[in-house]
Design an enzyme around this catalytic site. Sequence first.
Site, mmCIF file in Angstrom:
data_model
loop_
_atom_site.group_PDB
_atom_site.id
_atom_site.type_symbol
_atom_site.label_atom_id
_atom_site.label_comp_id
_atom_site.label_asym_id
_atom_site.label_seq_id
_atom_site.Cartn_x
_atom_site.Cartn_y
_atom_site.Cartn_z
ATOM 1 N N ASP A 57 90.734 55.229 41.621
ATOM 2 C CA ASP A 57 90.274 55.522 40.267
ATOM 3 C C ASP A 57 91.462 55.338 39.333
ATOM 4 O OD1 ASP A 57 89.277 56.992 37.848
ATOM 5 O OD2 ASP A 57 87.682 57.637 39.215
ATOM 6 N N THR A 61 88.518 57.863 32.863
ATOM 7 C CA THR A 61 87.509 58.901 32.611
ATOM 8 C C THR A 61 87.356 59.827 33.812
ATOM 9 O OG1 THR A 61 85.731 57.397 33.312
ATOM 10 C CG2 THR A 61 86.192 57.538 30.957
ATOM 11 N N TYR A 171 78.873 47.228 27.670
ATOM 12 C CA TYR A 171 78.403 47.960 28.854
ATOM 13 C C TYR A 171 77.115 47.357 29.391
ATOM 14 C CZ TYR A 171 77.062 51.986 31.764
ATOM 15 O OH TYR A 171 76.701 52.805 32.811
#
Length: 348
Positions: A57, A61, A171
């Site tokens: 990661d 976020t 997105y």
Amino acid sequence: MRKVAKVNRPRGLSSAAQHAELKPGQKSILIAGGAGFLGSRLCAIYLQKGFQVTCIDNLSTGRVKNIESFLEHPCFTFAAYDICDPLTLNGKFDYIYNMACPASPPKYQADPIQTLKTNLYGAFNLLDLARQSKARILQSSTSEVYGDPSISPQPESYWGNVNTVGPRSCYDEGKRAAETIFMEYAQVHHVDVRIARIFNAYGPDMDPNDGRVVSNFITQALEGRPITIYGDGSQTRSFCYRDDMVDGLMALMHVDTVDHAPVNVGNPTEFTMKELAELVLSKIDTRSVITFEPLPRDDPRQRCPDITRARTLLGWLPKVALKDGLDNTISYFAAELAGAGSRVVAAE
């Protein structure tokens, strides 16, 4: 490869994450975006099942606090990677989840080019790794591929109504293109791919500043601020509790009879934004009142999954009603905000 963050661990992290030696018969899994609220839940479950779990990661976020209880686990490895960069991961993986991409409009619109790169470059990099490892790989796609739909509920066969040049396009179109990349790898390279179209997941381990509607309404009510509804509140969403969502993703990952086509994973019970706000207010003792703001551009009017395919193929149905899932989520956010020093009013 860019190192984004460092986490101190007994066996340390080099520029390439390397999981411990597998025990006989032990399976290995890679979870990209594993510090997010869904990814971290996947990490927890697979550790309980005895897998070697590698979590990557970039922490844009995702949060280390979501995985900090696993950091000393002998079968868990964390590395702060950006999946846009070439992946130099040692070891072979049996399964790979791609959960890596900001999912709330404020987060993915903050850096739209990076959002596109995450969806596109990330798909290629993880698929190449899956091809190398002969791993089964699941793409966390989204209901946003349907855009502002002209039919409801939305079946997987619906091609969508998406603006390619709007504020949400980085997105929406990024996820649509990623689905194409996954399907081409299945057809050309025979990679065993799974595509899950996620509908509005919520629950514990979300960031209170996530920016999605459930977290917004709950934190606003807990802090006694106005609950902000965009538009007149008649637009609908379907909310799927975290544990139901993870059960659906795992069912899709581990079913053997699948044709690689996308599968909707969500709760088909529809709520208007006004109904959601009123339900949150009914559960929290607060001075908050509902206020209305202009509807953002390209905000979908409806969002409701047809889950016939998930029910038939996976035997999966969501179990947690919104009213019950909100209770757990409110308790979680109340504790989070209290720990951060926010002004929190008492929940019922």
